[in-house]
Write a protein that holds these residues in place. Structure first.
Motif, PDB file in Angstrom:
ATOM      1  N   VAL A  33       0.861  -1.176   0.000  1.00 50.19           N
ATOM      2  CA  VAL A  33       0.000   0.000   0.000  1.00 50.19           C
ATOM      3  C   VAL A  33       0.892   1.218   0.000  1.00 50.19           C
ATOM      4  O   VAL A  33       1.729   1.338   0.872  1.00 50.19           O
ATOM      5  N   VAL A  34       0.719   2.117  -1.003  1.00 53.66           N
ATOM      6  CA  VAL A  34       1.568   3.290  -1.105  1.00 53.66           C
ATOM      7  C   VAL A  34       0.742   4.542  -0.945  1.00 53.66           C
ATOM      8  O   VAL A  34      -0.210   4.715  -1.654  1.00 53.66           O
ATOM      9  N   LEU A  35       1.122   5.412  -0.003  1.00 54.01           N
ATOM     10  CA  LEU A  35       0.452   6.684   0.172  1.00 54.01           C
ATOM     11  C   LEU A  35       1.226   7.693  -0.628  1.00 54.01           C
ATOM     12  O   LEU A  35       2.392   7.897  -0.379  1.00 54.01           O
ATOM     13  N   ALA A  36       0.556   8.338  -1.632  1.00 57.38           N
ATOM     14  CA  ALA A  36       1.283   9.179  -2.555  1.00 57.38           C
ATOM     15  C   ALA A  36       1.353  10.590  -2.088  1.00 57.38           C
ATOM     16  O   ALA A  36       0.369  11.269  -2.083  1.00 57.38           O
ATOM     17  N   VAL A  57       2.104   0.444   1.943  1.00 50.00           N
ATOM     18  CA  VAL A  57       1.375   1.691   1.674  1.00 50.00           C
ATOM     19  C   VAL A  57       2.394   2.767   1.343  1.00 50.00           C
ATOM     20  O   VAL A  57       3.363   2.954   2.073  1.00 50.00           O
ATOM     21  N   THR A  58       2.180   3.452   0.257  1.00 52.56           N
ATOM     22  CA  THR A  58       3.034   4.594  -0.096  1.00 52.56           C
ATOM     23  C   THR A  58       2.188   5.856  -0.093  1.00 52.56           C
ATOM     24  O   THR A  58       1.157   5.925  -0.749  1.00 52.56           O
ATOM     25  N   GLU A 226      -5.090  -5.792   2.751  1.00 49.16           N
ATOM     26  CA  GLU A 226      -4.301  -6.561   3.715  1.00 49.16           C
ATOM     27  C   GLU A 226      -4.500  -8.079   3.648  1.00 49.16           C
ATOM     28  O   GLU A 226      -3.519  -8.816   3.833  1.00 49.16           O
ATOM     29  N   PRO A 227      -5.698  -8.615   3.389  1.00 50.61           N
ATOM     30  CA  PRO A 227      -5.827 -10.077   3.378  1.00 50.61           C
ATOM     31  C   PRO A 227      -4.904 -10.763   2.372  1.00 50.61           C
ATOM     32  O   PRO A 227      -4.358 -11.832   2.660  1.00 50.61           O
ATOM     33  N   ALA A 228      -4.723 -10.185   1.196  1.00 51.72           N
ATOM     34  CA  ALA A 228      -3.872 -10.810   0.183  1.00 51.72           C
ATOM     35  C   ALA A 228      -2.519 -10.121   0.050  1.00 51.72           C
ATOM     36  O   ALA A 228      -1.592 -10.678  -0.521  1.00 51.72           O
ATOM     37  N   GLY A 229      -2.404  -8.908   0.536  1.00 53.86           N
ATOM     38  CA  GLY A 229      -1.162  -8.154   0.410  1.00 53.86           C
ATOM     39  C   GLY A 229      -1.069  -7.424  -0.908  1.00 53.86           C
ATOM     40  O   GLY A 229      -1.848  -7.639  -1.835  1.00 53.86           O
ATOM     41  N   GLY A 230      -0.101  -6.550  -1.028  1.00 53.62           N
ATOM     42  CA  GLY A 230       0.106  -5.782  -2.244  1.00 53.62           C
ATOM     43  C   GLY A 230       0.506  -4.357  -1.945  1.00 53.62           C
ATOM     44  O   GLY A 230       0.839  -4.010  -0.815  1.00 53.62           O
ATOM     45  N   TRP A 231       0.463  -3.528  -2.987  1.00 52.23           N
ATOM     46  CA  TRP A 231       0.967  -2.151  -2.901  1.00 52.23           C
ATOM     47  C   TRP A 231      -0.190  -1.183  -3.116  1.00 52.23           C
ATOM     48  O   TRP A 231      -0.907  -1.276  -4.124  1.00 52.23           O
TER      49      TRP A 231
END
Length: 630
Positions: A33-36, A57-58, A226-231
Motif C-alpha cells: 500500500v503506497v500513500l502518494a 502503503v506509499t 491486507e488479506p492478500a497483500g500488495g501495494w
C-alpha cells in the motif's frame, strides 16, 4: 484509468478530462500500500517475523504545494515517509515548495520524484516536448542535489509511447491513477498493485484523494488490501484547514489516518516508491533542445484554426486571483472560422487570458535574450484589455515579465500592437496574451510576434538644456500606426483610434487621436512605457518642463507617469485643462519634483470626451536650463 483534473495556481493551464481504458493487473502474493505524497517517503520498520504477504502503503504528494509540509510534519512525528512528485518548474514560487523545503524532506527520509517541468497533459504534446518535460525535469531536480528515480504522469494521462520516454529518461517507474478499487470508481479493479508491478512504467493506484474522502475511505484502501497483500499508493495534493481546492484534505483527517496507519500490524508497512521499486540510479538524459527561433510570425497556430478537443492547439488558459473565467471558441473569426472568446464574471481581483502554452518549446515561441519583439492580436472587447507577457528561463520555469499599456474597449475588431523591451538575459521563450482584469467579454484572433532584433544603442545624453524626448517630431515610423518609441495609452469605456496624418506642425507627420462612444476614462499618445531607452530618462528630485504642439476639438490636458525603481510604471499627475484649438498651439506644464526612485517619465495630451486631438513636436527639458517656450 481515470484522468483527474488537478488545479494549480497563478497562470497554469486549461485542464481537460479524458477517459482511457482501465487495466487489470496480475495479483501476486505480496501486497503493498503506497500513500502518494510528492517528494516524501514514509517507512515503518516491521519486526523480523513478518507474514508472507505484507501490505505496502506509499503516501505520495503531487505538484509541490507548500501546504504538504503540514503532512510532512505529521509523518516525521510518527516515523513515516512518503514520495513527493515535484514539477521542477513550480519550486521556489509562491505557494510551492522551496529547494530548502525539499532538502528538509529528504533529510527526514522522504523521496523527491519527477512530475515534469510545467505539468502538461503529456498525451497532448509532441514526443520531443514530452521528452523535454520528463528528462529535463529529472535533470533540473538532480542539479539541485536530489536523486530522482521515479515519476508520476500529470493528470494520470499516459500511453505506451510515454512509458517508453519515461524509461529512456533513466527513470525506474511511473505512477498512474484510478486503477485500484475505491467506492468512487473502478469497482471491478484489483484491491492493490502487485509487487513487483506488472508494468513499472504505469503502476496502479486508487483515484487521487480529494475532499469527498473520509477517514473510513482511507482506511478501507488499506484494509481491503491486507488479506492478500500488495501495494497501495495514496495520492494527496493539498493538506490545509482553509483551502477550497477540491483536491484538499484537512490536517485533522490526515493526522487521524497517519496515526491509524502507524498502528497497523507489522505486516502493513509504509515505504517510498523508490523503496518499493528499487533499481539503480541511471545516468541523466537531457531532452532535445527547443526549436531554434524561426523567421516571420513566430506564433504557432496564430489564427486559432487548428483545434484539439475544441481548444486551439498550442494555446492554454492563464490567470490568477479571484474571478470566474469562461473560455470558448466562437465563429466566425477575424479571419478564418474560429476566434476565442473569454468571459470574466464574479471579478474581485487578478486577471484571465489566452496564452501560447507555457511549455519547453513545443508551442511557446522561442526567443533571443536582448532582442525586442513586436507582438499583436486582433480583438473585440467590452472593457479595457492589455498584453501580459511571460518569459521562460533556462530551467524551463515561466516568470511574469511585463505588461503593455491598456487598449480601449472596441465593438468591432481592432488590432492591438506593442513592442517589448529587450528580453532578459537567460530567457529562452515568450508567451503573451490579451487579458481581462474586470468583468467583461474579450474575443481575440490572428496573433503575431516578430523579432525586431537588438534595440539600437541609447543615444548620447543630450547637452544641458537638451530635449529628452526620443523621436519628438514623430517622423520615424514604428509599429502599426504609431511612431517609433510611442504607444497608445488610456483606460475606461471609450473607443480610441490613432492615425498618422500629414497635417504636421513641422516635418511631414503628426499623430491624430479620435475618441467616439465615450463613457468614461481617457486616451492619449505616450512615449513607450517600458524598460527601453525610449521613455525620457529623468532624475528623482528634479522638475521638468513638458511641451507639445496640438490642435483639438475638445478640452485636453497632460497626463504623466513615471517608471519606479522596480521598472513598474506608475500614474503620477495631470496638468491643468487646455482649451480646444483649431490651429497649432503649444501646451506646456512644469512638473512637481520627480518621486524618489523614479528613473523615467512618460507624458502625453489626453482626451476625456468624444473629439479629436492632433499632436506634434514633443519636448521635455530639465527645468534647470530649459529653453524658452516656442
Amino acid at each position: 484509468m481515470k484522468i483527474v483534473n488537478r488545479t494549480n495556481q497563478v497562470d497554469q493551464y486549461r485542464r481537460f478530462n479524458r477517459t482511457i481504458p482501465g487495466r487489470w493487473f496480475t495479483w501476486l502474493s505480496t501486497v503493498v500500500v503506497v500513500l502518494a505524497f510528492t517528494g516524501v517517503t514514509a517507512g515503518i520498520t516491521a519486526p523480523a517475523a513478518q507474514a508472507a504477504n505484507p501490505t505496502i502503503v506509499t503516501l505520495t504528494f503531487d505538484d509541490a504545494n507548500a501546504d504538504q509540509l503540514t503532512a510532512a510534519q505529521t509523518m516525521q512525528s510518527l516515523g513515516l515517509v512518503g514520495t513527493f512528485f515535484t514539477p521542477s518548474g513550480f519550486i521556489n514560487n509562491p505557494n510551492y515548495l522551496t529547494t530548502s523545503d525539499m532538502q528538509g524532506l529528504v533529510a527526514n527520509g522522504n523521496e523527491i520524484a519527477g512530475h515534469t517541468v510545467t505539468h502538461p497533459d503529456l498525451t497532448t504534446v509532441t514526443a520531443d516536448e514530452a521528452t523535454r518535460q520528463i528528462c529535463n525535469d529529472r535533470v533540473n531536480l538532480s542539479n539541485l542535489g536530489f536523486t530522482i528515480t521515479d515519476f508520476a504522469y500529470p493528470f494520470a494521462a499516459e500511453n505506451a509511447s510515454l512509458e517508453t520516454i519515461v524509461k529512456n529518461c533513466g527513470l525506474n517507474s511511473a505512477r498512474g491513477l484510478g486503477d485500484i478499487k475505491t467506492r468512487f470508481s473502478c469497482a471491478g479493479c484489483p484491491l492493490a498493485e502487485s509487487i513487483p508491478p506488472v508494468n513499472a512504467y504505469d503502476t496502479a493506484a486508487p483515484d487521487e484523494v480529494d475532499n469527498t474522502w473520509t477517514l473510513a475511505d482511507l482506511q478501507k484502501s488499506v484494509t481491503q488490501a491486507e488479506p492478500a497483500g500488495g501495494w497501495v499508493q495514496l495520492t494527496f495534493h493539498h493538506i490545509s484547514a482553509t483551502s477550497t481546492d477540491p483536491l484538499n484534505v484537512t490536517p485533522t483527517l490526515f493526522n487521524q489516518f497517519a496515526t491509524w496507519l502507524k498502528s497497523r500490524p507489522a505486516t502493513t508497512m509504509v515505504k517510498t516508491v523508490a523503496q518499493v521499486i528499487g533499481g539503480t540510479v541511471k545516468p541523466l538524459v537531457s531532452g532535445p533542445p527547443a526549436p531554434p527561433e524561426g523567421t516571420g510570425n513566430l506564433i504557432k497556430n496564430p489564427s486559432l484554426e487548428t483545434l484539439v478537443n475544441g481548444v486551439p492547439q498550442c494555446w492554454a488558459a492563464g490567470g490568477y486571483g479571484t474571478n470566474t473565467p469562461t473560455f470558448s471558441t466562437v465563429r466566425p473569426g477575424h479571419t478564418g472560422k474560429v476566434a476565442e472568446q473569454l468571459v470574466v464574471s464574479g471579478y474581485v481581483d487578478g486577471d484571465a487570458k489566452l496564452l501560447p502554452t507555457l511549455d519547453l518549446g513545443g508551442c511557446s515561441p522561442t526567443a533571443t535574450p536582448g532582442n525586442s519583439y513586436s507582438i499583436g492580436a486582433w480583438y473585440k472587447s467590452t472593457t479595457n484589455t492589455q498584453f501580459e507577457l511571460y518569459y521562460r528561463t533556462g530551467l524551463g520555469t515561466w516568470k511574469y515579465w511585463t505588461s503593455s499599456p491598456w487598449f480601449s474597449a472596441a465593438t468591432t475588431y481592432q488590432k492591438a500592437t506593442w513592442t517589448t523591451p529587450p528580453l532578459p538575459t537567460g530567457a529562452s521563450g515568450i508567451s503573451f496574451g490579451l487579458n481581462l482584469f474586470s468583468n467583461g467579454t474579450l474575443t481575440t484572433d490572428d496573433y503575431e510576434m516578430f523579432d525586431v532584433g537588438t534595440p539600437p544603442p541609447p543615444p548620447p545624453p543630450p547637452p544641458a538644456g537638451g530635449n529628452l524626448v526620443q523621436n519628438p517630431s514623430l517622423e520615424t515610423a514604428g509599429t502599426g500606426s504609431f511612431p517609433q518609441c510611442w504607444q497608445a495609452g488610456g483606460y475606461g469605456t471609450n473607443t480610441a483610434t490613432f492615425s498618422t496624418v500629414a497635417t504636421a506642425h513641422t516635418g511631414t507627420k503628426a499623430e491624430k487621436l479620435t475618441i467616439t462612444g465615450y463613457s468614461s476614462g481617457d486616451a492619449k499618445l505616450l512615449p513607450t512605457m517600458d524598460t527601453s531607452t525610449c521613455p525620457p530618462a529623468a532624475v528623482a528630485g528634479h522638475t521638468y518642463s513638458v511641451r507639445v504642439w496640438y490642435t483639438s476639438t475638445a478640452v485636453t490636458q497632460f497626463a504623466l507617469y513615471y517608471r519606479d525603481a522596480s521598472n513598474n510604471w506608475v500614474y503620477w499627475t495631470s496638468g491643468p485643462w487646455l482649451a480646444a484649438s483649431s490651429t497649432y498651439t503649444q501646451a506646456s506644464f512644469t512638473t512637481p519634483a520627480l518621486p524618489a526612485g523614479a528613473t523615467a517619465i512618460s507624458f502625453g495630451l489626453s482626451l476625456f470626451s468624444n473629439g479629436s486631438v492632433t499632436t506634434d513636436d514633443y519636448a521635455m527639458y530639465d527645468s534647470v536650463g530649459a529653453p524658452p517656450l516656442g
